[in-house]
Design an enzyme around this catalytic site. Structure first.
Site, short mmCIF file in Angstrom:
data_model
loop_
_atom_site.label_atom_id
_atom_site.label_comp_id
_atom_site.label_asym_id
_atom_site.label_seq_id
_atom_site.Cartn_x
_atom_site.Cartn_y
_atom_site.Cartn_z
N GLY A 35 3.66 -5.03 -1.68
CA GLY A 35 4.88 -4.33 -1.29
C GLY A 35 5.88 -5.37 -0.87
N GLY A 85 9.21 -5.95 1.78
CA GLY A 85 10.11 -5.48 2.83
C GLY A 85 11.23 -6.48 3.02
CB ILE A 86 13.77 -6.86 5.70
CG1 ILE A 86 14.42 -5.49 5.59
CG2 ILE A 86 14.81 -7.89 6.10
CD1 ILE A 86 15.12 -5.05 6.84
N GLY A 122 10.28 -10.07 2.91
CA GLY A 122 9.72 -10.61 1.67
C GLY A 122 8.45 -9.90 1.28
N PRO A 123 7.83 -10.39 0.19
CG PRO A 123 7.47 -11.38 -1.86
CD PRO A 123 8.21 -11.57 -0.59
CE LYS A 176 6.00 -8.51 7.68
NZ LYS A 176 6.25 -7.25 8.39
CG ASP A 234 11.17 0.32 11.26
OD1 ASP A 234 12.02 1.21 11.04
OD2 ASP A 234 10.90 -0.56 10.42
N1 LIG Z 1 -1.79 -4.71 5.22
C1 LIG Z 1 -1.18 -4.26 4.13
N2 LIG Z 1 -1.89 -3.86 3.06
C2 LIG Z 1 -1.26 -3.40 1.94
N3 LIG Z 1 0.08 -3.30 1.81
C3 LIG Z 1 0.83 -3.70 2.84
C4 LIG Z 1 0.26 -4.20 4.05
N4 LIG Z 1 1.27 -4.50 4.89
C5 LIG Z 1 2.39 -4.21 4.25
N5 LIG Z 1 2.16 -3.73 3.01
C6 LIG Z 1 3.14 -3.28 2.02
O1 LIG Z 1 4.29 -4.11 2.10
C7 LIG Z 1 5.43 -3.35 2.50
C8 LIG Z 1 6.29 -4.21 3.40
O2 LIG Z 1 5.54 -4.58 4.53
P1 LIG Z 1 6.18 -4.60 5.97
O3 LIG Z 1 6.75 -3.24 6.26
O4 LIG Z 1 5.20 -5.13 6.95
O5 LIG Z 1 7.33 -5.67 5.72
P2 LIG Z 1 8.76 -5.79 6.34
O6 LIG Z 1 9.41 -6.94 5.65
O7 LIG Z 1 8.66 -5.87 7.82
O8 LIG Z 1 9.37 -4.40 5.88
P3 LIG Z 1 10.58 -3.53 6.37
O9 LIG Z 1 11.65 -3.79 5.37
O10 LIG Z 1 10.03 -2.12 6.29
O11 LIG Z 1 10.91 -3.92 7.78
C9 LIG Z 1 4.86 -2.10 3.19
O12 LIG Z 1 5.76 -1.00 3.14
C10 LIG Z 1 3.60 -1.86 2.37
O13 LIG Z 1 3.90 -1.17 1.17
#
Ligand SMILES: Nc1ncnc2c1ncn2[C@@H]1O[C@H](COP(=O)(O)OP(=O)(O)OP(=O)(O)O)[C@@H](O)[C@H]1O
Length: 459
Positions: A22, A24-25, A27-28, A44, A141
């Site tokens: 996935g 998010g902001i 990155g992947p 992450k 969030d």
């Molecule tokens: N432990 C995990 N296992 C599988 N997929 C995950 C996991 N953690 C995150 N993801 C996928 O990655 C995406 C982004 O992760 P996350 O929300 O932690 O990132 P972010 O950059 O903080 O995102 P946001 O833009 O929502 O703030 C999640 O919506 C999910 O689809």
């Protein structure tokens, strides 16, 4: 205590830099295999900044609960991704791999989703929130994208992830932080006062909001779980604002209803939960302790079939509601990834398609350094602008300066992208600074839009 390892993550894990779970902001999120056990994890990667350190610490403090995604360990490595002129210190979070997808996507595929299932799902989420609130941590969030299923098996638990906005709740959470549609009246009030303070430069008036905001978000999530559409929506969908005046007014007044067609057979207990969570006055709003003791969750909920999966999966059935705020949702889809709120087009939604495409991209390739597909500095610099918008400090002048500095860097890294230039100009950028007050939230939303377009063009 959390000890961040400084050895290379590749000593212990094979990271598949191409497979993305996935994005998010920050990155992947990638998949990694532990060398000595063969076990799979999610990784992450975040740039090592105070905000990321806070995320790691908050997540670490909450990890270990059956409904919170486990954070196993954290590495601090210097990584240089393609397109970067030098390496950058990054934090690599080794997370429990959640293979079962996000909350509403899963429900959209579920046949025979009943009120009892909804209550069971709610209980799991509530237990995660209870765990956080018990530690005096507000998540801030709470949204369906941050609620992931462990696996695709029927009894898979659901768990809370993404502590990017989590904060120790001292009763005075100063940063107006939210995802539209899940935002509580307190956050809006905080934001309103915040703007007023900025305008008058009167910093004596504090504004606060707290864990009750998580409870409000929970109310919105439960409402959608029950019927498939959100309680608050805009009357003027053409608005480009994430939350326009009419939606803002509805949230502030707590104006929503339970349309007969989907709610007639829903139990009074379920409606009572929603009413007591979507309560404008936070003092009257249910706390998490009250929620977990509510009879809807402690006693067996009725086995009534819900129509939410159909609404989530079938575009036609959503059109009636979607027509009201179609263009607004389109903007929202781009800006906030609200997979929960939009009509699911023949089961699959575009963000998920996008994620799948990203995941499929270069599946056969597994190299550590340099990873073949990584965000270029142009993208990183845009993320910095978003961070500057989302995390203003109390000193307004300082916040503005930070934003202006990050805009300068972003403009230089995105010199070939006219849309950024146009965007900042619209916000009164004169080549060196903003001449007028900047709506930080609005700017962050619009930058996210540019980010998404860049990402799409990279598929
Ligand atoms: N432990 C995990 N296992 C599988 N997929 C995950 C996991 N953690 C995150 N993801 C996928 O990655 C995406 C982004 O992760 P996350 O929300 O932690 O990132 P972010 O950059 O903080 O995102 P946001 O833009 O929502 O703030 C999640 O919506 C999910 O689809």
């Amino acid at each position: 205590m959390l000890e961040i390892k400084t050895s290379s993550i590749t000593d212990e894990y094979d990271v598949d830099w191409n497979q993305k779970l996935g994005t998010g902001i920050s990155g992947p999120v990638r998949v990694a295999t532990k060398r000595n056990t063969g076990e799979k994890f999610a990784i992450k990667v975040v740039v090592d900044r105070p905000k990321a350190q806070q995320e790691v610490q908050m997540h670490w403090n909450c990890s270990g609960h059956p409904h919170v995604v486990t954070l196993y360990e954290v590495f601090r490595n210097d990584l240089q991704f393609p397109g970067e002129s030098e390496s950058q210190s990054r934090l690599l979070l080794v997370l429990e791999l959640m293979d079962g997808g996000e909350l509403f996507f899963r429900i959209s595929k579920q046949h025979g989703f009943t009120e009892r299932h909804a209550a069971g799902t709610t209980m799991q989420i509530a237990m995660a929130v209870q765990h956080l609130h018990g530690k005096n941590i507000a998540h801030r969030d709470l949204k369906p994208e941050n609620l992931l299923y462990k696996s695709s098996s029927e009894n898979s638990p659901i768990k809370l992830c993404d502590f990017g906005f989590a904060k120790l709740d001292k009763g005075d959470l100063m940063t107006p932080q939210f995802t539209p549609y899940y935002v509580s009246p307190q956050v809006l009030e905080a934001q309103r006062r915040h703007r007023r303070e900025r305008t008058s430069m009167n910093t004596n008036v504090p504004y606060t909001y707290d864990k009750s905001c998580d409870m409000w978000s929970l109310g919105v999530i439960i409402y959608i779980l029950m019927c498939g559409y959100p309680p608050f929506y805009s009357e003027h969908p053409s608005s480009r604002r994430a939350i326009d005046r009419s939606m803002r007014r509805k949230i502030m007044n707590g104006t929503y209803n339970f349309p007969e067609r989907e709610w007639a057979r829903v139990s009074d207990r379920a409606k009572d939960v929603v009413r007591r969570l979507l309560c404008v006055d936070p003092h009257e709003r249910m706390s998490i302790e009250e929620l977990v003791q509510h009879s809807w969750l402690t006693e067996e909920a009725p086995d009534t079939l819900l129509q939410s999966p159909m609404y989530m999966a079938n575009k036609t059935n959503l059109e009636e509601v979607a027509a009201l705020h179609e263009s607004h949702l389109r903007t929202m889809r781009i800006m906030e990834r609200p997979i929960d709120l939009k009509p699911f087009e023949s089961v699959v939604n575009p963000i998920l398609v996008r994620r799948q495409q990203l995941t499929r991209q270069g599946e056969n390739n597994s190299v550590f350094c340099p990873p073949p597909v990584e965000d270029p500095p142009s993208v990183e610099s845009l993320r910095d602008v978003i961070a500057a918008c989302l995390f203003p400090v109390e000193d307004h002048a300082k916040s503005k300066l930070t934003l202006e500095n990050s805009v300068k860097v972003a403009l230089s890294k995105n010199a070939d992208n006219p849309s950024l230039k146009e965007l900042v100009k619209k916000f009164s950028w004169n080549g060196d600074q903003f001449e007028m007050e900047v709506d930080f939230n609005q700017m962050s939303q619009e930058i996210k839009e540019i980010l998404l377009i860049i990402n799409n063009s990279r598929i």
